[in-house]
Design an enzyme around this catalytic site. Structure first.
Site, PDB file in Angstrom:
ATOM      1  N   GLY A  58      24.551 -61.416  29.445  1.00 66.01           N
ATOM      2  CA  GLY A  58      23.574 -60.437  29.910  1.00 66.01           C
ATOM      3  C   GLY A  58      23.661 -59.200  29.048  1.00 66.01           C
ATOM      4  CB  CYS A  86      28.540 -63.383  26.471  1.00 70.36           C
ATOM      5  SG  CYS A  86      28.273 -61.940  25.441  1.00 70.36           S
ATOM      6  CE1 TYR A  87      28.071 -57.093  32.259  1.00 65.76           C
ATOM      7  CE2 TYR A  87      27.436 -58.869  33.759  1.00 65.76           C
ATOM      8  CZ  TYR A  87      27.768 -57.545  33.540  1.00 65.76           C
ATOM      9  OH  TYR A  87      27.830 -56.664  34.598  1.00 65.76           O
ATOM     10  CG  HIS A 175      26.011 -66.551  23.494  1.00 64.81           C
ATOM     11  ND1 HIS A 175      25.556 -66.405  24.781  1.00 64.81           N
ATOM     12  CD2 HIS A 175      26.251 -65.299  23.033  1.00 64.81           C
ATOM     13  CE1 HIS A 175      25.492 -65.127  25.084  1.00 64.81           C
ATOM     14  NE2 HIS A 175      25.911 -64.431  24.048  1.00 64.81           N
ATOM     15  CD  GLU A 177      24.712 -69.801  25.744  1.00 63.44           C
ATOM     16  OE1 GLU A 177      25.890 -70.156  25.587  1.00 63.44           O
ATOM     17  OE2 GLU A 177      24.400 -68.625  26.032  1.00 63.44           O
ATOM     18  CB  SER A 230      -5.870 -81.876  32.934  1.00 59.75           C
ATOM     19  OG  SER A 230      -4.538 -81.955  32.439  1.00 59.75           O
ATOM     20  CG  ASP A 234       3.134 -80.138  32.575  1.00 61.41           C
ATOM     21  OD1 ASP A 234       3.936 -80.781  31.866  1.00 61.41           O
ATOM     22  OD2 ASP A 234       2.916 -78.929  32.420  1.00 61.41           O
ATOM     23  CB  SER A 235      -1.986 -83.188  35.418  1.00 60.57           C
ATOM     24  OG  SER A 235      -2.701 -83.701  34.323  1.00 60.57           O
ATOM     25  CB  SER A 236      -0.208 -87.564  32.452  1.00 66.11           C
ATOM     26  OG  SER A 236      -1.389 -87.125  31.845  1.00 66.11           O
ATOM     27  CE  LYS A 376       4.818 -79.534  28.465  1.00 70.37           C
ATOM     28  NZ  LYS A 376       3.716 -79.071  29.317  1.00 70.37           N
TER      29      LYS A 376
END
Ligand code: XMP
Length: 520
Positions: A58, A86-87, A175, A177, A230, A234-236, A376
């Site tokens: 942070g 870290c923080y 970090h 990540e 659509s 995402d909608s699929s 995603k």
């Protein structure tokens, strides 16, 4: 809803720009995790029953006036391994009796950590090994709390990695990540699997099984759900997942607004109707949209009109479905994370985004959001597990208002046809050059200007197509793609020769910010 049944790692967010990356790395290792604000009450943590806690980085200093803190009880009451990054490490040291000092210069960028002790999060490394890491901190720990020892040091940071073996509390000043710490995943895996003792059980297939059960439980045995399809990722994925759970009780509504790309409506019907056998209502609303947009040139007005007409058309269709009591939405995890906003307050609305907001309340529909827990890339993995083809899962993002925001000026059927043809040519050339999966988005924009040209012996006075192609990680920032001149040249020649009404092609070389990806 589901987390009580699966192993959970809880990430407490202190406002780091990298918090979502921590979550993604952990999920990539097959472990489920959630991000919560640092001030989530202890009772809630107890109820979630996590197997481990991670305290994120942070921007604050532990001595700062408004610095985000946790209760020291967390360390005694959680009863599970804790990793501070870290923080998160500085706060841990500060609260457990160590000393943190304001760095005079801080340490930002690459550094090398020497492994002093290959134990705990360092158990997969060798003694004396040098580890490339990414540092980004102002303050640093200068005195360890009682019971802590050093796992690794750098030339300037004596406590780059520390631990308390008995209490299973770990701290990393760097970090793990980020991609700039190439072996960071090994450290996180050592924490998850060796220290905590988790197994990699969070997989796309396990998610599908759990989601199917959860959707069935929510919708019940009789009700129907309506899903706006659509053709986007995402909608699929949401639609196919709901079909697995509900069969014919999920009805997909696909609205052809006349603003789609070449062949798109046919592809959606073929893929989801014929191939997946979804119960699909194909609404041809091209006329309604074009009439409502006639003569409108203002971008915000276009977006608002399209949003309104969409809701009207969708609502009228949904009302015809008996016992429809739920609406399926493709909300993703980044939309629901309750994070600490570093800048404070929601960011300004730059463009009004078009979605079905407001519909569930208006129609008294319950919400089914089967992708709420996914990033995603996980949505794509789940889609692939269910047999949705690569070209659907990896299609470039396409805005809700479609070609309307790429057809600058007034929207007419003729101008849309010009744009559609040009766009199809650009996509084909980008695909043939092997660039499609490497860039974030590529598309054509039809400009509302005419320029003079010459074709054969004749003077022409036609419109201009701008090509737009960008590289981006998330659409928030973007740079124009350095597409080879040959590809641009071929695309330009083909558009001018094959699309009537265009005599000039330009390439957009602006980055976001200050420009945006779309032109409107
Ligand atoms: P901008 O133009 O704001 O776009 O840089 C960022 C990303 O968002 C997409 N976009 C939209 N997506 N509804 C959507 O679903 C919209 O109204 C909308 N407007 C922009 C754009 O294509 C890019 O990927």
């Amino acid at each position: 809803m589901l987390s009580a049944r699966r192993d959970l790692v809880l990430i407490l967010d202190f406002g780091s720009q990298y918090t979502q990356l921590i979550a993604r790395r952990i999920r990539e290792s097959g472990v489920y995790c959630e991000i919560h604000r640092y001030d989530v009450p202890l009772e809630r943590i107890r109820a979630l029953a996590p197997r481990a806690l991670i305290l994120s980085g942070g921007p604050s200093s532990v001595y700062g006036e408004d610095a985000p803190h946790v209760s020291p009880d967390l360390f005694t009451e959680a009863g599970v391994p804790i990793l501070g990054i870290c923080y998160g490490m500085q706060l841990t040291a500060h609260l457990l009796g160590g000393r943190v000092e304001r760095g005079r210069e801080g340490e930002y960028g690459p550094a090398q950590v020497r492994v002093a002790l290959p134990a705990g999060v360092f158990s997969r490394l060798g003694e004396g090994e040098a580890l490339d890491v990414w540092m980004s901190h102002g303050d640093r720990v200068v005195e360890l709390p009682p019971g802590f020892s050093t796992l690794g040091t750098t030339d300037t940071t004596p406590f780059a990695a520390v631990y308390n073996e008995e209490r299973k509390i770990y701290g990393l000043q760097f970090h793990p990540e980020v991609a700039h710490t190439p072996r960071g995943k090994e450290l996180l895996d050592a924490f998850l699997f060796d220290v905590v003792g988790l197994s990699p059980t969070w997989t796309p297939a396990s998610f599908v099984d759990e989601a199917v059960e959860a959707i069935r439980a929510k919708v019940g045995p009789d009700a129907r759900a309506v899903c706006g399809l659509s053709g986007g990722v995402d909608s699929s994925v949401a639609a196919v997942l709901c079909q697995r759970a509900l069969g014919d009780r999920v009805v997909c509504i696909f609205v052809d607004n006349g603003l789609l790309r070449k062949g798109e409506a046919e592809q959606v019907v073929k893929m989801f109707g014929d191939h997946f056998h979804l119960r699909l209502v194909h609404v041809d609303a091209r006329k309604e949209f074009l009439e409502a947009l006639a003569g409108v040139t203002d971008p915000e007005q276009k977006r608002k009109i399209i949003g309104r007409v969409f809701i009207e058309v969708f609502e009228a269709e949904a009302k015809k479905i008996e016992d429809a009591r739920f609406l399926v939405q493709g909300t993703l995890y980044p939309d629901v994370i309750e994070s600490v906003s570093v800048r404070g307050g929601p960011s300004a609305v730059i463009k009004s985004h078009h979605n079905v907001g407001g519909l569930p309340e208006r129609m008294h529909l319950g919400l089914v959001e089967p992708l709420r827990e996914l990033f995603k890339d996980e949505v794509r993995a789940v889609g692939a597990t269910m047999g949705i083809p690569h070209h659907v899962l990896w299609r470039h993002p396409f805005p809700g208002p479609g070609l309307a925001v790429r057809c600058l000026g007034a929207i007419t059927e003729e101008r849309l046809a010009v744009l559609r043809e040009a766009d199809a040519i650009f996509e084909q050339e980008i695909r043939e050059a092997g660039l499609y999966d490497k860039i974030w988005q590529s598309f054509c924009v039809l400009l509302p200007v005419r320029t003079v040209g010459v074709m054969g012996d004749e003077r022409t006075y036609d419109e201009v197509i701008a090509l737009r192609a960008v590289e981006s990680r998330d659409g928030m920032t973007a740079d124009w793609a350095r597409i080879p001149y040959e590809v641009l040249g071929r695309t330009s020649a083909r558009i001018i020769n094959e699309v009537r009404g265009v005599n000039r092609v330009a390439y957009d070389v602006s980055s976001k910010p200050p420009a945006t990806i779309e032109w409107e």
